[in-house]
Design a protein around this motif. Structure first.
Motif, PDB file in Angstrom:
ATOM      1  N   UNK A 288       8.171   1.257   5.638  1.00 32.54           N
ATOM      2  CA  UNK A 288       7.032   1.883   6.321  1.00 32.54           C
ATOM      3  C   UNK A 288       5.728   1.572   5.607  1.00 32.54           C
ATOM      4  N   UNK A 289       4.615   1.460   6.345  1.00 33.97           N
ATOM      5  CA  UNK A 289       3.312   1.264   5.713  1.00 33.97           C
ATOM      6  C   UNK A 289       2.719   2.573   5.185  1.00 33.97           C
ATOM      7  N   UNK A 290       1.567   2.467   4.554  1.00 33.68           N
ATOM      8  CA  UNK A 290       0.902   3.646   3.998  1.00 33.68           C
ATOM      9  C   UNK A 290       0.498   4.616   5.112  1.00 33.68           C
ATOM     10  N   UNK A 291       0.273   5.892   4.682  1.00 29.48           N
ATOM     11  CA  UNK A 291      -0.209   6.897   5.616  1.00 29.48           C
ATOM     12  C   UNK A 291       0.763   8.025   5.859  1.00 29.48           C
ATOM     13  N   UNK A 292       1.676   8.246   4.912  1.00 29.19           N
ATOM     14  CA  UNK A 292       2.647   9.335   5.036  1.00 29.19           C
ATOM     15  C   UNK A 292       2.188  10.532   4.207  1.00 29.19           C
ATOM     16  N   UNK A 293       2.870  11.654   4.398  1.00 29.01           N
ATOM     17  CA  UNK A 293       2.483  12.877   3.683  1.00 29.01           C
ATOM     18  C   UNK A 293       2.691  12.762   2.177  1.00 29.01           C
TER      19      UNK A 293
ATOM     20  N   UNK B  79      -0.701   6.375  10.286  1.00 31.60           N
ATOM     21  CA  UNK B  79      -0.398   5.019   9.843  1.00 31.60           C
ATOM     22  C   UNK B  79      -0.943   4.005  10.850  1.00 31.60           C
ATOM     23  N   UNK B  80      -1.405   2.879  10.334  1.00 29.44           N
ATOM     24  CA  UNK B  80      -1.898   1.798  11.191  1.00 29.44           C
ATOM     25  C   UNK B  80      -1.816   0.512  10.375  1.00 29.44           C
ATOM     26  N   UNK B  81      -0.812  -0.293  10.673  1.00 26.72           N
ATOM     27  CA  UNK B  81      -0.590  -1.491   9.876  1.00 26.72           C
ATOM     28  C   UNK B  81       0.069  -2.552  10.743  1.00 26.72           C
TER      29      UNK B  81
ATOM     30  N   UNK C 246       0.824  -1.208   0.000  1.00 23.70           N
ATOM     31  CA  UNK C 246       0.000   0.000   0.000  1.00 23.70           C
ATOM     32  C   UNK C 246       0.858   1.258   0.000  1.00 23.70           C
ATOM     33  N   UNK C 247       2.013   1.219   0.672  1.00 24.15           N
ATOM     34  CA  UNK C 247       2.901   2.381   0.652  1.00 24.15           C
ATOM     35  C   UNK C 247       3.527   2.549  -0.725  1.00 24.15           C
ATOM     36  N   UNK C 248       3.895   1.447  -1.366  1.00 23.21           N
ATOM     37  CA  UNK C 248       4.409   1.553  -2.732  1.00 23.21           C
ATOM     38  C   UNK C 248       3.372   2.208  -3.634  1.00 23.21           C
ATOM     39  N   UNK C 249       2.108   1.815  -3.473  1.00 17.42           N
ATOM     40  CA  UNK C 249       1.043   2.379  -4.301  1.00 17.42           C
ATOM     41  C   UNK C 249       0.871   3.870  -4.056  1.00 17.42           C
ATOM     42  N   UNK C 250       0.912   4.295  -2.772  1.00 17.03           N
ATOM     43  CA  UNK C 250       0.730   5.721  -2.505  1.00 17.03           C
ATOM     44  C   UNK C 250       1.943   6.532  -2.957  1.00 17.03           C
ATOM     45  N   UNK C 251       3.077   5.849  -3.173  1.00 13.61           N
ATOM     46  CA  UNK C 251       4.273   6.503  -3.696  1.00 13.61           C
ATOM     47  C   UNK C 251       4.283   6.531  -5.216  1.00 13.61           C
TER      48      UNK C 251
ATOM     49  N   UNK D  87       2.180  -7.521   7.058  1.00 11.14           N
ATOM     50  CA  UNK D  87       1.965  -7.042   5.698  1.00 11.14           C
ATOM     51  C   UNK D  87       3.259  -6.702   4.968  1.00 11.14           C
ATOM     52  N   UNK D  88       4.411  -6.960   5.586  1.00  7.13           N
ATOM     53  CA  UNK D  88       5.678  -6.745   4.889  1.00  7.13           C
ATOM     54  C   UNK D  88       5.738  -7.575   3.604  1.00  7.13           C
ATOM     55  N   UNK D  89       6.233  -6.979   2.539  1.00  2.00           N
ATOM     56  CA  UNK D  89       6.454  -7.742   1.305  1.00  2.00           C
ATOM     57  C   UNK D  89       7.619  -8.711   1.503  1.00  2.00           C
ATOM     58  N   UNK D  90       8.718  -8.207   2.042  1.00  2.41           N
ATOM     59  CA  UNK D  90       9.890  -9.024   2.366  1.00  2.41           C
ATOM     60  C   UNK D  90      10.046  -9.029   3.881  1.00  2.41           C
ATOM     61  N   UNK D  91       9.948 -10.195   4.493  1.00  2.00           N
ATOM     62  CA  UNK D  91       9.975 -10.259   5.945  1.00  2.00           C
ATOM     63  C   UNK D  91      11.404 -10.178   6.480  1.00  2.00           C
ATOM     64  N   UNK D  92      11.525 -10.198   7.791  1.00  2.31           N
ATOM     65  CA  UNK D  92      12.814  -9.989   8.444  1.00  2.31           C
ATOM     66  C   UNK D  92      13.856 -10.994   7.969  1.00  2.31           C
TER      67      UNK D  92
END
Length: 286
Positions: free
Chosen positions: A246-251, A212-214, A84-89, A218-223
């Motif tokens: 970071x998850x979605x919800x940034x400026x 942000x609330x995630x 979702x963060x990639x999409x908002x970017x 939901x990580x694409x690549x985990x630890x």
């Protein structure tokens, strides 16, 4: 265990929080740094706690909370690691981890003031899970080996200046990531046995309003994947920090204003604590 560093900038005391008390680790280690992890510091602290030889740190609650790790050799960052963060970017989710670096001198305490860089109009927040490396990792043969190299986990704010990062970057992101104080960490490094790193809730607020609330689920690549992948290209040393995205919800999404002087940023990851930062304007040294 929860490790922290308390006291004035440059004079922090290494501590461990256990049984709702804060114990001074000065008799065990000079600091929470590479040598602490390399020398079996966790085992030494565990033994000292069991023996009852560690003194309680008086008035710990009155002391400044510093970054819980000192002088990492490298801060490695993974970008766009939540779909979702990639999409908002404006990007597709990556097929391999996106890598960039931050300077070690960007580290700050979790509640230290955040200064907007000179000339910035697009300073942004990013709540992230940070990994602290405990053992040298190089050319790991399998993903299953990765977690053996983790000392603990830490809450991080990967502050970013988006114009520097995306418009003035020349194609590299780090220019927007390396301003002083742009990596608040803490309050604690928490050992892996105390948290389920695969299912941690990440949240952020600006002026009390949710952003942000995630979940790390939901990580694409985990630890484990991240550590194994990085080890194929670089050496991860004890004390190094890896920020996992970071998850979605940034400026940057366009849904929220960028940070301004007077704003208050708060971040939280379940089990890893909470941060609170007052945002101030840049002022030239006098």
């Amino acid at each position: 265990m929860k490790f922290a560093r308390l006291g004035p900038l440059g004079h922090e005391i290494p501590v461990v929080q256990a049984e709702d008390r804060v114990f001074d680790l000065s008799s065990v280690t000079a600091d929470i740094d590479a040598s602490f992890w390399e020398s079996g510091g966790v085992a030494k602290v565990s033994a000292a706690l069991a023996d009852g030889t560690l003194p309680v740190l008086a008035d710990a609650e009155t002391l400044r909370v510093g970054a819980p790790i000192a002088k990492p050799g490298t801060i490695v960052c993974i970008g766009m690691n939540y779909a979702a963060h990639a999409a908002e970017s404006g990007s597709e989710p990556p097929s391999v981890p996106v890598l960039f670096f931050k300077a070690a001198n960007t580290i700050a305490g979790p509640n230290d003031t955040v200064t907007i860089p000179r000339g910035s109009e697009k300073t942004d927040w990013e709540v992230e899970l940070g990994i602290v490396i405990g053992r040298r990792a190089s050319y790991l043969d399998s993903v299953e080996q990765s977690l053996d190299h983790v000392a603990g986990f830490v809450l991080a704010n990967d502050l970013s200046e988006r114009a520097f990062q995306l418009e003035e970057s020349g194609g590299q992101w780090s220019k927007g990531k390396i301003a002083p104080g742009f990596s608040p960490l803490g309050p604690w490094v928490v050992t892996p046995d105390e948290v389920d790193h695969e299912n941690l809730r990440l949240r952020s607020w600006v002026n009390g309003e949710p952003r942000q609330d995630s979940s790390t689920a939901d990580l694409i690549f985990d630890v484990a994947h991240i550590i194994h992948h990085l080890s194929q290209y670089m050496v991860l040393d004890p004390g190094d920090v890896v920020l996992t995205g970071t998850p979605e919800g940034v400026a940057l999404s366009g849904r929220f204003p960028y940070l301004q002087p007077g704003d208050v940023v708060e971040l939280e990851i379940g089990g890893l604590g909470r941060q609170r930062q007052d945002v101030v304007a840049y002022e030239a040294a006098r």
